[in-house]
Design a protein around this motif. Structure first.
Motif, PDB file in Angstrom:
ATOM      1  N   UNK A  24       7.264   6.319   8.091  1.00 14.50           N
ATOM      2  CA  UNK A  24       8.381   6.912   7.351  1.00 14.50           C
ATOM      3  C   UNK A  24       9.202   5.818   6.697  1.00 14.50           C
ATOM      4  N   UNK A  25       9.474   5.982   5.418  1.00 12.60           N
ATOM      5  CA  UNK A  25      10.314   5.039   4.679  1.00 12.60           C
ATOM      6  C   UNK A  25      11.756   5.531   4.664  1.00 12.60           C
ATOM      7  N   UNK A  26      12.695   4.599   4.659  1.00 13.75           N
ATOM      8  CA  UNK A  26      14.119   4.970   4.699  1.00 13.75           C
ATOM      9  C   UNK A  26      14.622   5.484   3.352  1.00 13.75           C
ATOM     10  N   UNK A  27      13.817   5.328   2.302  1.00 11.92           N
ATOM     11  CA  UNK A  27      14.122   5.930   1.010  1.00 11.92           C
ATOM     12  C   UNK A  27      12.818   6.167   0.261  1.00 11.92           C
ATOM     13  N   UNK A  28      12.924   6.888  -0.835  1.00 16.59           N
ATOM     14  CA  UNK A  28      11.745   7.265  -1.606  1.00 16.59           C
ATOM     15  C   UNK A  28      11.017   6.032  -2.142  1.00 16.59           C
ATOM     16  N   UNK A  29       9.718   5.929  -1.826  1.00 20.44           N
ATOM     17  CA  UNK A  29       8.907   4.832  -2.344  1.00 20.44           C
ATOM     18  C   UNK A  29       7.733   5.349  -3.164  1.00 20.44           C
ATOM     19  N   UNK A  30       7.825   6.587  -3.623  1.00 27.45           N
ATOM     20  CA  UNK A  30       6.729   7.194  -4.391  1.00 27.45           C
ATOM     21  C   UNK A  30       5.434   7.062  -3.571  1.00 27.45           C
ATOM     22  N   UNK A  31       4.423   6.419  -4.139  1.00 29.23           N
ATOM     23  CA  UNK A  31       3.183   6.202  -3.373  1.00 29.23           C
ATOM     24  C   UNK A  31       2.895   4.713  -3.188  1.00 29.23           C
ATOM     25  N   UNK A  32       3.951   3.889  -3.238  1.00 25.98           N
ATOM     26  CA  UNK A  32       3.765   2.445  -3.061  1.00 25.98           C
ATOM     27  C   UNK A  32       3.691   2.103  -1.581  1.00 25.98           C
ATOM     28  N   UNK A  33       2.686   2.652  -0.933  1.00 24.73           N
ATOM     29  CA  UNK A  33       2.516   2.512   0.500  1.00 24.73           C
ATOM     30  C   UNK A  33       1.072   2.066   0.782  1.00 24.73           C
ATOM     31  N   UNK A  34       0.955   1.014   1.574  1.00 22.70           N
ATOM     32  CA  UNK A  34      -0.350   0.434   1.881  1.00 22.70           C
ATOM     33  C   UNK A  34      -0.522   0.337   3.388  1.00 22.70           C
ATOM     34  N   UNK A  35      -1.764   0.398   3.834  1.00 22.08           N
ATOM     35  CA  UNK A  35      -2.087   0.314   5.266  1.00 22.08           C
ATOM     36  C   UNK A  35      -3.016  -0.865   5.529  1.00 22.08           C
ATOM     37  N   UNK A  36      -2.733  -1.577   6.622  1.00 21.89           N
ATOM     38  CA  UNK A  36      -3.527  -2.726   7.022  1.00 21.89           C
ATOM     39  C   UNK A  36      -3.965  -2.570   8.472  1.00 21.89           C
ATOM     40  N   UNK A  37      -5.109  -3.160   8.773  1.00 24.77           N
ATOM     41  CA  UNK A  37      -5.620  -3.243  10.142  1.00 24.77           C
ATOM     42  C   UNK A  37      -5.634  -4.716  10.533  1.00 24.77           C
ATOM     43  N   UNK A  38      -5.145  -5.013  11.720  1.00 24.74           N
ATOM     44  CA  UNK A  38      -5.180  -6.393  12.192  1.00 24.74           C
ATOM     45  C   UNK A  38      -5.761  -6.460  13.590  1.00 24.74           C
ATOM     46  N   UNK A  39      -6.786  -7.277  13.745  1.00 23.65           N
ATOM     47  CA  UNK A  39      -7.368  -7.528  15.061  1.00 23.65           C
ATOM     48  C   UNK A  39      -6.845  -8.857  15.582  1.00 23.65           C
ATOM     49  N   UNK A  40      -6.820  -9.042  16.912  1.00 23.99           N
ATOM     50  CA  UNK A  40      -6.230 -10.255  17.498  1.00 23.99           C
ATOM     51  C   UNK A  40      -6.813 -11.541  16.912  1.00 23.99           C
ATOM     52  N   UNK A  83     -10.356  -0.544  17.322  1.00 19.50           N
ATOM     53  CA  UNK A  83      -9.288  -1.050  18.176  1.00 19.50           C
ATOM     54  C   UNK A  83      -8.608  -2.211  17.476  1.00 19.50           C
ATOM     55  N   UNK A  84      -7.311  -2.037  17.233  1.00 19.07           N
ATOM     56  CA  UNK A  84      -6.548  -2.987  16.427  1.00 19.07           C
ATOM     57  C   UNK A  84      -5.100  -2.526  16.381  1.00 19.07           C
ATOM     58  N   UNK A  85      -4.293  -3.313  15.683  1.00 16.55           N
ATOM     59  CA  UNK A  85      -2.927  -2.896  15.356  1.00 16.55           C
ATOM     60  C   UNK A  85      -2.884  -2.542  13.878  1.00 16.55           C
ATOM     61  N   UNK A  86      -2.228  -1.447  13.562  1.00 16.75           N
ATOM     62  CA  UNK A  86      -2.164  -0.955  12.190  1.00 16.75           C
ATOM     63  C   UNK A  86      -0.728  -1.051  11.674  1.00 16.75           C
ATOM     64  N   UNK A  87      -0.606  -1.517  10.430  1.00 12.16           N
ATOM     65  CA  UNK A  87       0.708  -1.684   9.806  1.00 12.16           C
ATOM     66  C   UNK A  87       0.759  -0.938   8.477  1.00 12.16           C
ATOM     67  N   UNK A  88       1.873  -0.271   8.239  1.00  8.26           N
ATOM     68  CA  UNK A  88       2.142   0.220   6.890  1.00  8.26           C
ATOM     69  C   UNK A  88       3.039  -0.790   6.186  1.00  8.26           C
ATOM     70  N   UNK A  89       3.030  -0.729   4.875  1.00  8.42           N
ATOM     71  CA  UNK A  89       3.795  -1.678   4.047  1.00  8.42           C
ATOM     72  C   UNK A  89       4.254  -0.961   2.795  1.00  8.42           C
ATOM     73  N   UNK A  90       5.541  -1.133   2.446  1.00  9.87           N
ATOM     74  CA  UNK A  90       5.998  -0.616   1.159  1.00  9.87           C
ATOM     75  C   UNK A  90       6.052  -1.774   0.173  1.00  9.87           C
ATOM     76  N   UNK A  91       5.520  -1.517  -1.018  1.00 13.22           N
ATOM     77  CA  UNK A  91       5.535  -2.546  -2.062  1.00 13.22           C
ATOM     78  C   UNK A  91       6.333  -2.048  -3.273  1.00 13.22           C
ATOM     79  N   UNK A  92       7.244  -1.106  -3.038  1.00 12.59           N
ATOM     80  CA  UNK A  92       8.011  -0.498  -4.123  1.00 12.59           C
ATOM     81  C   UNK A  92       9.170  -1.376  -4.571  1.00 12.59           C
ATOM     82  N   UNK A  93       9.848  -1.970  -3.585  1.00 15.58           N
ATOM     83  CA  UNK A  93      11.049  -2.742  -3.886  1.00 15.58           C
ATOM     84  C   UNK A  93      11.044  -4.037  -3.089  1.00 15.58           C
TER      85      UNK A  93
END
Lengths: 107, 119
Positions: A24-40, A83-93
């Motif tokens: 969830x983003x704290x404000x509107x980011x349209x679709x500027x949302x990306x997902x990453x997978x990180x393994x140790x 099995x990993x850690x997953x991160x979302x990222x906003x690239x809007x602002x």
């Protein structure tokens, strides 16, 4: 700054399960949302960009959805290699911000 | 295949300086925005800075503004991060990562270099 909040922070599931991670983003980011997978010990790996576009080479069991403030990463059938850690990222602002991460474990 | 290799990390005392480098190959470096992202061991990801193709735009996270400087050399396909007045809280693995535009996702990524700020 835009705050990105992921839930859950950790998740335990069985092989073959359908898994969903929300962001969830704290404000509107349209679709500027990306997902990453990180393994140790490894760099993050891009899975999904612009909310729902699957990066080349990423298995089709991964999918993304959402727009505005609410987004979801879904794994349709969990595999042991997910099995990993997953991160979302906003690239809007600037500043670009990441979620705190979701650690995914096998039950 | 794109390759990014960071170097220059190490142990430095608080208040000291360090210059990180990111050598790239396998993609058109001069066409990409470039970013630095850091990660405290065991913690999450934090975007640090980015730079556009011709260095006319540079952006920083507030916590490093005025202490860090991002730059690039397109002739050498390399990205740099000059880090001054280092603090313990700057201890992290630093990754370089490319992007297609100001609002782009990050791909490709380097493998990271560890910076430790400690006396």
């Amino acid at each position: 700054d835009i705050q990105m909040t992921q839930s859950p922070s950790s998740l335990s599931a069985s092989v073959g399960d359908r898994v969903a991670i929300t962001c969830r983003a704290s404000q509107n980011i349209a679709t500027y949302l990306n997902w990453y997978q990180q393994k140790p010990g490894k760099a993050p790996k891009l899975l999904i960009y612009i909310a729902s576009s699957l990066q080349r080479g990423v298995p089709s069991r991964f999918s993304g959805s959402g727009s505005g403030t609410d987004f979801t990463l879904t794994i349709s059938s969990l595999q042991p290699e997910d099995i990993a850690t997953y991160y979302c990222q906003q690239s809007y602002i600037i500043p670009i911000t990441f979620g705190q991460g979701t650690r995914l474990e096998i039950k | 295949e794109a390759q990014l290799v960071e170097s220059g990390g190490g142990l430095v005392q608080p208040g000291g300086s360090l210059r990180l480098s990111c050598a790239t190959a396998g993609f058109t470096f001069s066409s990409f925005w470039m970013n630095w992202v850091r990660q405290i061991p065991g913690k999450g990801l934090e975007w640090v800075a980015n730079i556009n193709q011709d260095e006319s735009e540079k952006n920083y996270v507030d916590s490093v503004e005025g202490r860090f400087a991002i730059s690039r050399d397109n002739a050498k396909n390399s990205l740099y991060l000059q880090m001054n007045s280092l603090r313990a809280e700057d201890t992290a693995v630093y990754y370089c990562a490319g992007g297609y535009s100001r609002r782009s996702w990050f791909e490709p990524w380097g493998q990271g270099t560890l910076v430790t700020v400690s006396s």
